[in-house]
Design a protein around this motif. Structure first.
Motif, short mmCIF file in Angstrom:
data_model
loop_
_atom_site.label_atom_id
_atom_site.label_comp_id
_atom_site.label_asym_id
_atom_site.label_seq_id
_atom_site.Cartn_x
_atom_site.Cartn_y
_atom_site.Cartn_z
N ASP A 153 -3.39 5.93 2.91
CA ASP A 153 -3.05 5.45 1.84
C ASP A 153 -2.33 3.97 1.73
O ASP A 153 -2.34 3.27 0.74
CB ASP A 153 -2.24 6.58 0.71
CG ASP A 153 -3.06 7.53 0.31
OD1 ASP A 153 -4.29 7.61 0.39
OD2 ASP A 153 -2.40 8.35 -0.37
N HIS A 154 -1.76 3.64 3.01
CA HIS A 154 -0.91 2.36 3.10
C HIS A 154 -1.94 1.36 2.73
O HIS A 154 -1.50 0.28 2.32
CB HIS A 154 -0.42 2.43 4.56
CG HIS A 154 0.50 3.23 4.70
ND1 HIS A 154 1.30 3.55 6.13
CD2 HIS A 154 1.69 4.14 4.00
CE1 HIS A 154 2.26 4.51 6.07
NE2 HIS A 154 2.48 4.66 4.63
N VAL A 155 -3.13 1.43 3.20
CA VAL A 155 -4.25 0.48 2.84
C VAL A 155 -4.37 0.09 1.52
O VAL A 155 -4.90 -1.08 1.24
CB VAL A 155 -5.28 0.46 3.58
CG1 VAL A 155 -5.08 0.67 5.33
CG2 VAL A 155 -6.49 1.70 3.34
N LEU A 156 -3.96 0.98 0.53
CA LEU A 156 -4.40 0.93 -0.84
C LEU A 156 -3.42 -0.30 -1.38
O LEU A 156 -3.69 -0.67 -2.59
CB LEU A 156 -4.13 2.21 -1.54
CG LEU A 156 -5.04 3.52 -1.26
CD1 LEU A 156 -4.78 4.51 -2.16
CD2 LEU A 156 -6.60 2.79 -1.10
N GLN A 157 -2.29 -0.57 -0.74
CA GLN A 157 -1.38 -1.55 -1.20
C GLN A 157 -2.18 -2.76 -1.15
O GLN A 157 -1.59 -3.95 -2.06
CB GLN A 157 -0.09 -1.42 -0.53
CG GLN A 157 0.62 -0.19 -0.38
CD GLN A 157 1.71 -0.28 0.45
OE1 GLN A 157 2.09 -1.18 0.98
NE2 GLN A 157 2.60 0.96 0.57
N LEU A 158 -3.29 -3.03 -0.38
CA LEU A 158 -3.89 -4.22 -0.54
C LEU A 158 -4.58 -4.62 -1.79
O LEU A 158 -4.79 -5.83 -2.04
CB LEU A 158 -4.82 -4.33 0.68
CG LEU A 158 -4.54 -4.08 2.02
CD1 LEU A 158 -5.78 -3.78 3.00
CD2 LEU A 158 -4.09 -5.37 2.44
N ASP B 135 -3.74 -2.72 -4.95
CA ASP B 135 -2.82 -2.39 -5.90
C ASP B 135 -2.75 -3.03 -7.12
O ASP B 135 -2.49 -2.80 -8.20
CB ASP B 135 -1.45 -1.90 -5.51
CG ASP B 135 -1.58 -0.35 -4.91
OD1 ASP B 135 -2.58 0.24 -5.24
OD2 ASP B 135 -0.39 0.12 -4.44
N HIS B 136 -2.57 -4.29 -6.81
CA HIS B 136 -2.10 -5.46 -7.96
C HIS B 136 -3.30 -5.92 -8.61
O HIS B 136 -3.36 -6.83 -9.60
CB HIS B 136 -1.75 -6.49 -7.08
CG HIS B 136 -2.56 -7.36 -6.09
ND1 HIS B 136 -3.06 -6.75 -5.02
CD2 HIS B 136 -3.35 -8.59 -6.24
CE1 HIS B 136 -3.78 -7.62 -4.31
NE2 HIS B 136 -3.84 -8.58 -5.29
N THR C 122 -5.93 -5.16 -11.31
CA THR C 122 -6.15 -4.05 -12.34
C THR C 122 -7.73 -3.63 -12.49
O THR C 122 -7.95 -2.79 -13.11
CB THR C 122 -5.40 -4.50 -13.58
OG1 THR C 122 -6.03 -5.80 -13.93
CG2 THR C 122 -4.04 -4.58 -13.36
#
Length: 109
Positions: free
Chosen positions: A68-73, A75-76, A78
């Motif tokens: 799930d850490h890679v989802l931060q790539l 997240d912004h 929309t």
């Protein structure tokens, strides 16, 4: 535009240098032993053995990074909805020769 769902698969390759494999393994073992880890005693023992026997540190690093850490790539963004994150860690011969060129090419991304 059709109502059919469209999916894109994002592939990221990251090479890291292991500066202290013993410290990396210790950090992974702390995660494995943590009370919140959803593991049976047998699973904890198996995972600890795997981390301790892997001299590359790949098994340890895999314990320290959640997919799930890679989802931060993304997240912004929309306009998309992340659906799946998969992580694999394996030994490498080191950075690719053209890595410096690629770094500069992708700095603006």
């Amino acid at each position: 535009m059709s109502d059919e769902p469209k999916f894109l698969r994002l592939t990221v390759e990251l090479t890291v240098e292991v500066l202290d494999v013993n410290a990396l393994q210790a950090a992974a073992l702390a995660e494995i032993r943590h009370p919140d880890a959803d593991l049976s005693d047998e699973e904890r023992s198996e995972q600890a053995d795997l981390v301790n026997s892997d001299e590359t540190g790949a098994s340890a690093l895999q314990w320290l990074i959640e997919p799930d850490h890679v989802l931060q790539l993304v997240d912004h963004i929309t306009e998309i909805e992340p659906r799946e994150a998969v992580l694999g860690v394996e030994p490498s011969e080191g950075p690719s020769e053209d890595e410096d060129e690629e770094e500069h090419d992708h700095d603006h991304v």
